[in-house]
Design an enzyme around this catalytic site. Structure first.
Site, PDB file in Angstrom:
ATOM      1  N   GLY A   1       0.934  -1.106   0.066  1.00 55.50           N
ATOM      2  CA  GLY A   1       0.040   0.078   0.069  1.00 55.50           C
ATOM      3  C   GLY A   1       0.965   1.194   0.194  1.00 55.50           C
ATOM      4  O   GLY A   1       0.896   1.940   1.009  1.00 55.50           O
TER       5      GLY A   1
ATOM      6  N   SER B   1       0.958   3.392  -3.309  1.00 57.62           N
ATOM      7  CA  SER B   1       0.321   4.504  -4.287  1.00 57.62           C
ATOM      8  C   SER B   1      -1.053   4.937  -3.761  1.00 57.62           C
ATOM      9  O   SER B   1      -1.594   4.386  -2.961  1.00 57.62           O
ATOM     10  CB  SER B   1       0.133   3.949  -5.529  1.00 57.62           C
TER      11      SER B   1
ATOM     12  N   GLU C   1      11.886  -4.756  -4.631  1.00 57.36           N
ATOM     13  CA  GLU C   1      10.839  -4.855  -5.655  1.00 57.36           C
ATOM     14  C   GLU C   1      11.593  -4.756  -7.137  1.00 57.36           C
ATOM     15  O   GLU C   1      10.975  -5.117  -8.049  1.00 57.36           O
ATOM     16  CB  GLU C   1       9.804  -3.651  -5.478  1.00 57.36           C
TER      17      GLU C   1
HETATM   18  C1  LIG Z   1       0.170  -3.270 -12.932  1.00 54.44           C
HETATM   19  C2  LIG Z   1       0.561  -1.932 -11.865  1.00 54.44           C
HETATM   20  C3  LIG Z   1       0.587  -2.488 -10.299  1.00 54.44           C
HETATM   21  C4  LIG Z   1       0.743  -1.867  -9.528  1.00 54.44           C
HETATM   22  N1  LIG Z   1       1.056  -2.427  -8.239  1.00 54.44           N
HETATM   23  C5  LIG Z   1       1.074  -1.529  -7.267  1.00 54.44           C
HETATM   24  C6  LIG Z   1       0.949  -1.797  -5.901  1.00 54.44           C
HETATM   25  O1  LIG Z   1       0.720  -3.089  -5.583  1.00 54.44           O
HETATM   26  N2  LIG Z   1       1.018  -1.158  -5.003  1.00 54.44           N
HETATM   27  C7  LIG Z   1       1.339   0.127  -4.924  1.00 54.44           C
HETATM   28  O2  LIG Z   1       1.312   0.827  -4.086  1.00 54.44           O
HETATM   29  N3  LIG Z   1       1.382   0.846  -6.266  1.00 54.44           N
HETATM   30  C8  LIG Z   1       1.060   0.029  -7.437  1.00 54.44           C
HETATM   31  N4  LIG Z   1       1.089   0.505  -8.742  1.00 54.44           N
HETATM   32  C9  LIG Z   1       1.332   2.045  -8.932  1.00 54.44           C
HETATM   33  C10 LIG Z   1       2.805   2.127  -9.304  1.00 54.44           C
HETATM   34  O3  LIG Z   1       3.782   2.186  -8.451  1.00 54.44           O
HETATM   35  C11 LIG Z   1       2.233   3.885  -9.679  1.00 54.44           C
HETATM   36  O4  LIG Z   1       1.333   3.860 -10.884  1.00 54.44           O
HETATM   37  C12 LIG Z   1       3.646   4.532 -10.249  1.00 54.44           C
HETATM   38  O5  LIG Z   1       4.360   4.755  -8.831  1.00 54.44           O
HETATM   39  C13 LIG Z   1       3.341   6.030 -10.806  1.00 54.44           C
HETATM   40  O6  LIG Z   1       2.263   6.622  -9.924  1.00 54.44           O
HETATM   41  P1  LIG Z   1       1.228   7.338 -10.550  1.00 54.44           P
HETATM   42  O7  LIG Z   1       0.332   6.275 -11.520  1.00 54.44           O
HETATM   43  O8  LIG Z   1       0.320   8.184  -9.706  1.00 54.44           O
HETATM   44  O9  LIG Z   1       1.749   8.510 -11.571  1.00 54.44           O
HETATM   45  P2  LIG Z   1       2.408   9.691 -11.277  1.00 54.44           P
HETATM   46  O10 LIG Z   1       3.511   9.602 -10.280  1.00 54.44           O
HETATM   47  O11 LIG Z   1       1.516  10.927 -11.305  1.00 54.44           O
HETATM   48  O12 LIG Z   1       3.535   9.952 -12.642  1.00 54.44           O
HETATM   49  C14 LIG Z   1       2.854  10.590 -14.060  1.00 54.44           C
HETATM   50  C15 LIG Z   1       3.772  10.738 -14.894  1.00 54.44           C
HETATM   51  O13 LIG Z   1       4.774  11.847 -14.520  1.00 54.44           O
HETATM   52  C16 LIG Z   1       6.040  11.359 -14.271  1.00 54.44           C
HETATM   53  N5  LIG Z   1       6.827  12.052 -13.071  1.00 54.44           N
HETATM   54  C17 LIG Z   1       6.140  12.012 -11.859  1.00 54.44           C
HETATM   55  N6  LIG Z   1       7.048  12.389 -10.903  1.00 54.44           N
HETATM   56  C18 LIG Z   1       8.261  12.894 -11.621  1.00 54.44           C
HETATM   57  C19 LIG Z   1       9.183  13.419 -11.457  1.00 54.44           C
HETATM   58  N7  LIG Z   1       9.478  13.849 -10.078  1.00 54.44           N
HETATM   59  N8  LIG Z   1      10.356  13.819 -12.308  1.00 54.44           N
HETATM   60  C20 LIG Z   1       9.952  13.271 -13.590  1.00 54.44           C
HETATM   61  N9  LIG Z   1       8.807  12.477 -14.164  1.00 54.44           N
HETATM   62  C21 LIG Z   1       7.880  12.379 -13.112  1.00 54.44           C
HETATM   63  C22 LIG Z   1       6.140   9.795 -14.193  1.00 54.44           C
HETATM   64  O14 LIG Z   1       7.087   9.359 -14.381  1.00 54.44           O
HETATM   65  C23 LIG Z   1       4.791   9.417 -14.892  1.00 54.44           C
HETATM   66  O15 LIG Z   1       5.461   9.256 -16.346  1.00 54.44           O
HETATM   67  C24 LIG Z   1       0.981  -0.330  -9.746  1.00 54.44           C
HETATM   68  C25 LIG Z   1       0.856   0.051 -11.051  1.00 54.44           C
HETATM   69  C26 LIG Z   1       0.537  -0.739 -12.256  1.00 54.44           C
HETATM   70  C27 LIG Z   1       0.504  -0.177 -13.506  1.00 54.44           C
END
Ligand SMILES: Cc1cc2nc3c(=O)[nH]c(=O)nc-3n(C[C@H](O)[C@H](O)[C@H](O)COP(=O)(O)OP(=O)(O)OC[C@H]3O[C@@H](n4cnc5c(N)ncnc54)[C@H](O)[C@@H]3O)c2cc1C
Length: 385
Positions: free
Chosen positions: A132, A134, A250
């Site tokens: 947990g 995100s 991870e």
């Molecule tokens: C199949 C799958 C399984 C997952 N399982 C889990 C899970 O079990 N537990 C969990 O906690 N999460 C999980 N996630 C979530 C995943 O870790 C997040 O989607 C990821 O960390 C990105 O966060 P976000 O989707 O909120 O995108 P954002 O963080 O909003 O990012 C959007 C875009 O902006 C870019 N960006 C963001 N910040 C910066 C920065 N500082 N510099 C440059 N670029 C930046 C990112 O690279 C991306 O391209 C999962 C995701 C997927 C797709």
């Protein structure tokens, strides 16, 4: 540290290689009858009976101490076993996260009671955990998590929401990163990790359907969930540091380059037939292997660092960034090859597998940390940020 000598060419020791035949023999029997388009889900696939059986056979918790039900073996032993799970596309998703990162995390930071309550059950393939981290508006920017645990006379009361939580609907517990003091503006300060029993009143888990129609990740809501005082994992306020060490578990495994391997194997089997073989497809096979082989060598070298007790955070980020790029390119390259051929000649199961992997591939570089975040870490490791 020179950037160029941080990953030494490393061989898997023979005693670890010896495990390969055992796990292969078992998987040959247990999973090869499952169609390729289902096996392509691999560490996202779910089969609690298989997880239990793997636990009984001693294939889980290999690096964990024997006193907690583990195998007391090296990261190389685990690498070999995990590589075979991935190569076969075994549906190992039920125990995957618990075995990969929750158990080592509990071993490193947990109380004696937490170690005894959770680690042996994880090694038996009977207890599943989810991550947990995100939240809406706090994906990559983990320090801004808002889910909050507030003290009361019984322990802690949890309120907030997590999202994209893989397998939450099938898990017993979540290790959640939550705020235990301060505000979102305090960033890394005041964060803690708590172990949440997902059956507690006030927890709602809602699966989300992805592009391919699967529901493997979830939204999880906490509405006044009462946690006991000992639900905190590690020290209160140390959540940020703990989560960073958890993310290294991870990101360092071979699952970050093998996600398209079942498709690649299925396609290779077709290319080996007289009907499937063309000069272009043979060249393409060489091109893909030429990318996978050095990446695997880098992944084994990261395992070597883990075996020496190092924490290869930057190297793991490098392998994950390069690895997910290659595993994402495989379905597109194979699609180019297959769609040049008469449709009726391409085996249906190969097309179904291609269809699934094509739809799943965009997520490979998101899960476990996005490409941009990993590149920021690599730049920092090179002293460029
Ligand atoms: C199949 C799958 C399984 C997952 N399982 C889990 C899970 O079990 N537990 C969990 O906690 N999460 C999980 N996630 C979530 C995943 O870790 C997040 O989607 C990821 O960390 C990105 O966060 P976000 O989707 O909120 O995108 P954002 O963080 O909003 O990012 C959007 C875009 O902006 C870019 N960006 C963001 N910040 C910066 C920065 N500082 N510099 C440059 N670029 C930046 C990112 O690279 C991306 O391209 C999962 C995701 C997927 C797709």
């Amino acid at each position: 540290m020179s950037a160029l000598d941080s990953l030494h060419l490393t061989a898997i020791p023979p005693e670890a290689e010896a495990l390969r035949a055992q796990v292969r023999a078992f998987l040959q029997d247990a999973v090869t009858r499952i169609p390729a388009h289902v096996r392509a889900r691999s560490w996202g696939g779910y089969d609690s009976n298989l997880s239990r059986e793997l636990g009984q056979r001693g294939f889980l918790g290999l690096t964990l101490p024997k006193e907690y039900g583990g195998g007391g073996r090296t990261p190389f032993d685990r690498y070999v076993v995990v590589e075979e799970f991935l190569n076969f596309g075994a549906p190992v998703g039920s125990h995957w996260i618990a075995e990969r990162q929750s158990a080592p995390l509990i071993l490193k930071y947990g109380s004696e009671e937490q170690k005894r309550s959770f680690i042996p059950a994880i090694c038996r393939g009977e207890m599943y955990f989810c991550i947990g981290m995100s939240e809406p508006n706090a994906g990559s920017d983990l320090a801004s998590v808002k889910t909050r645990a507030t003290r009361n006379d019984k322990g802690w009361v949890l309120n907030g929401q997590k999202i994209w939580t893989t397998n939450a609907h099938n898990c017993h517990c979540m290790i959640a990163l939550v705020r235990t003091s301060g505000t979102g503006e305090d960033r890394q300060k005041g964060l803690s990790q708590v172990i949440v029993d997902l059956k507690l009143p006030g927890v709602t888990v809602r699966p989300i359907t992805d592009l391919s129609g699967d529901s493997h990740f979830c939204e999880v809501f906490f509405d006044n969930v009462q946690l006991a005082a000992d639900a905190v994992l590690g020290r209160e306020g140390d959540g940020w540091e703990q989560v960073m060490s958890e993310l290294a578990f991870e990101r360092s495994g071979p699952e970050r380059l093998f996600s398209s391997i079942v498709l690649f194997d299925e396609w290779l089997a077709y290319v080996r037939t007289p009907q499937g073989r063309t000069p272009e497809s043979v060249r393409l096979a060489g091109r893909i292997i030429a990318q996978l082989a050095p990446l695997r060598a880098m992944s084994v070298a990261v395992t070597g660092k883990l075996a020496r007790g190092d924490s290869p955070v930057v190297e793991a980020a490098l392998v994950k960034d390069l690895g997910t790029g290659v595993e994402q390119s495989i379905p597109a390259l194979i699609a180019d090859d297959l769609f040049r051929r008469p449709a009726h000649e391409v085996p249906l199961e190969l097309l179904r597998t291609l269809n699934y992997v094509t739809q799943a591939a965009p997520s490979f570089s998101l899960r476990g940390g996005t490409r941009d975040i990993l590149r920021g870490m690599i730049a920092r490791g090179l002293g460029l940020r």
